[in-house]
Scaffold this active site. Structure first.
Site, PDB file in Angstrom:
ATOM      1  N   HIS A 115      15.972  11.598  13.030  1.00  0.00           N
ATOM      2  CA  HIS A 115      15.074  13.455  14.048  1.00  0.00           C
ATOM      3  C   HIS A 115      14.405  12.316  15.025  1.00  0.00           C
ATOM      4  CE1 HIS A 115      12.325  12.336  10.467  1.00  0.00           C
ATOM      5  NE2 HIS A 115      11.356  12.425  12.267  1.00  0.00           N
ATOM      6  N   HIS A 179      -1.626  12.535  12.201  1.00  0.00           N
ATOM      7  CA  HIS A 179      -0.719  13.431  10.828  1.00  0.00           C
ATOM      8  C   HIS A 179      -0.510  12.042  10.504  1.00  0.00           C
ATOM      9  CE1 HIS A 179       2.359  11.233  13.238  1.00  0.00           C
ATOM     10  NE2 HIS A 179       3.764  12.348  12.068  1.00  0.00           N
TER      11      HIS A 179
HETATM   12  O1  LIG Z   1      10.882  11.186   8.147  1.00  0.00           O
HETATM   13  C1  LIG Z   1      10.124  11.113   7.128  1.00  0.00           C
HETATM   14  O2  LIG Z   1      10.077  10.923   5.947  1.00  0.00           O
HETATM   15  C2  LIG Z   1       8.760  12.008   7.775  1.00  0.00           C
HETATM   16  C3  LIG Z   1       9.723  12.985   8.524  1.00  0.00           C
HETATM   17  C4  LIG Z   1       8.523  13.724   9.636  1.00  0.00           C
HETATM   18  C5  LIG Z   1       7.078  14.719   8.884  1.00  0.00           C
HETATM   19  C6  LIG Z   1       5.983  15.421   9.915  1.00  0.00           C
HETATM   20  C7  LIG Z   1       5.893  14.062  10.903  1.00  0.00           C
HETATM   21  C8  LIG Z   1       7.096  13.896  11.505  1.00  0.00           C
HETATM   22  O3  LIG Z   1       6.541  13.525  12.768  1.00  0.00           O
HETATM   23  C9  LIG Z   1       7.472  13.158  10.611  1.00  0.00           C
HETATM   24  O4  LIG Z   1       8.295  12.524  11.265  1.00  0.00           O
HETATM   25 FE   LIG Z   2       7.759  10.984  12.026  1.00  0.00          FE
END
Ligand SMILES: O=C(O)CCc1cccc(O)c1O
Ligand SMILES: [Fe+2]
Length: 315
Positions: A115, A179
């Site tokens: 993603h 984050h």
């Molecule tokens: O896929 C994962 O383990 C983490 C997912 C994920 C959650 C919140 C903010 C992010 O930037 C992010 O990548």
């Molecule tokens: Fe991320």
């Protein structure tokens, strides 16, 4: 050659654990503005800097950064799966040039992406196959991380290489800012987790769903004020944005990995993608940040920012 840059935070929780309607509306307006900026710029090539979340890169061999001449998305969190429209020829030309400039770039002839790469392409272009792209993985989670100065050097070398192409090039950074999502950590991990992080066995659909549910629950906990994670840090996020807006990219060479993690959480290192993108733009001439949006959105586990920038001479 004309260049521009966009920085865009990503979160797989968008649409799954949304903040209050007024926050959502403000984000939508900022993203609309970035979309209009990109449409007006009409890039002929996008150099996309993004991290990975243990879907494509594992500790069996973990490069600090890697340029792809082909890439396939895994489709995590319901994001698009399948091939990205990589401009293989441009990717190879940039890679050769970057190596000639003395930056030790790793090359992937078939990169697996998640993603981190897919979301900005979906958000800004409506899909992963709409625009010629050169994907560049920038490690932002797997410690140990090297100095930020090397990421700036990477961005600079890629910017100089892209300048040789004689095309409209958009440098796009995906991630950040502060984050602290529940991404697994190798150091001290139980043997089964460690093995998964090292080997990268593809998860079963059930395992993938369980992992995604864990992240969604973490977003709910973060929004409810959980202190198990490092909080979003708007002061630090705005310092990052001020630095990029002011074109003071040399400043980042003094940013230690420890400081960034303490200020911004385990995934604050995703701002390396922004640093690379803005260093690339800076390598093609003086630039100006033309829009900037920031909001702390714990529901998405994101110090969420969107910014656009162009070469000064073009406006
Ligand atoms: O896929 C994962 O383990 C983490 C997912 C994920 C959650 C919140 C903010 C992010 O930037 C992010 O990548
Ligand atoms: Fe991320």
């Amino acid at each position: 050659m004309i260049t521009a840059a966009v920085g865009l935070s990503h979160s797989p929780l968008i649409g799954k654990n949304d903040p209050a309607p007024d926050v959502l509306a403000a984000v939508d307006a900022a993203v609309d503005e970035a979309r209009a900026f990109v449409r007006a710029f009409d890039p002929e090539l996008v150099v996309l800097y993004a991290p990975d979340h243990y879907n494509g890169f594992f500790y069996k061999e973990m490069p600090p950064f890697c340029l792809a001449t082909e890439a396939n998305a895994v489709g995590d969190f319901g994001s698009a799966a399948g091939p990205l429209s990589v401009d293989t020829e441009a990717a190879r030309a940039i890679a050769r040039d970057v190596l000639d400039h003395g930056v030790d770039l790793t090359i992937s002839a078939r990169m697996t992406v998640d993603h981190g790469f897919v979301q900005p392409l979906e958000v800004l272009f409506g899909g992963i196959d709409r625009v010629p792209v050169v994907p560049v993985f920038v490690n932002g989670v797997a410690t140990p991380l090297g100095p930020v100065s090397r990421i700036r050097a990477l961005g600079t070398a890629i910017g100089e290489a892209a300048a040789e192409l004689d095309r409209r090039v958009l440098f796009l950074g995906s991630g950040g800012l502060s984050h602290d999502p529940p991404v697994p950590v190798l150091d001290g991990a139980p043997p089964r987790v460690a093995d998964a992080l090292i080997e990268g066995h593809p998860p079963t659909p059930e395992q993938r769903l369980r992992g995604e549910q864990r992240v969604i629950q973490a977003g709910r906990d973060y929004a409810a004020g959980s202190t198990a994670m490092i909080p979003i840090n708007p002061e630090w996020d705005n310092l990052v944005l001020d630095t990029l807006a002011g074109g003071r990219l040399e400043d980042v060479d003094g940013w230690s990995v420890e400081w960034m993690g303490a200020e911004g959480g385990g995934s604050a290192h995703e701002v390396r993608t922004w640093i690379a993108a803005f260093a690339s733009l800076a390598a093609t001439g003086k630039y100006r940040m033309t829009s900037r949006f920031y909001r702390a959105i714990p529901e998405w586990i994101a110090g969420f920012a969107v910014a656009t920038a162009t070469q000064e001479a073009t406006r």
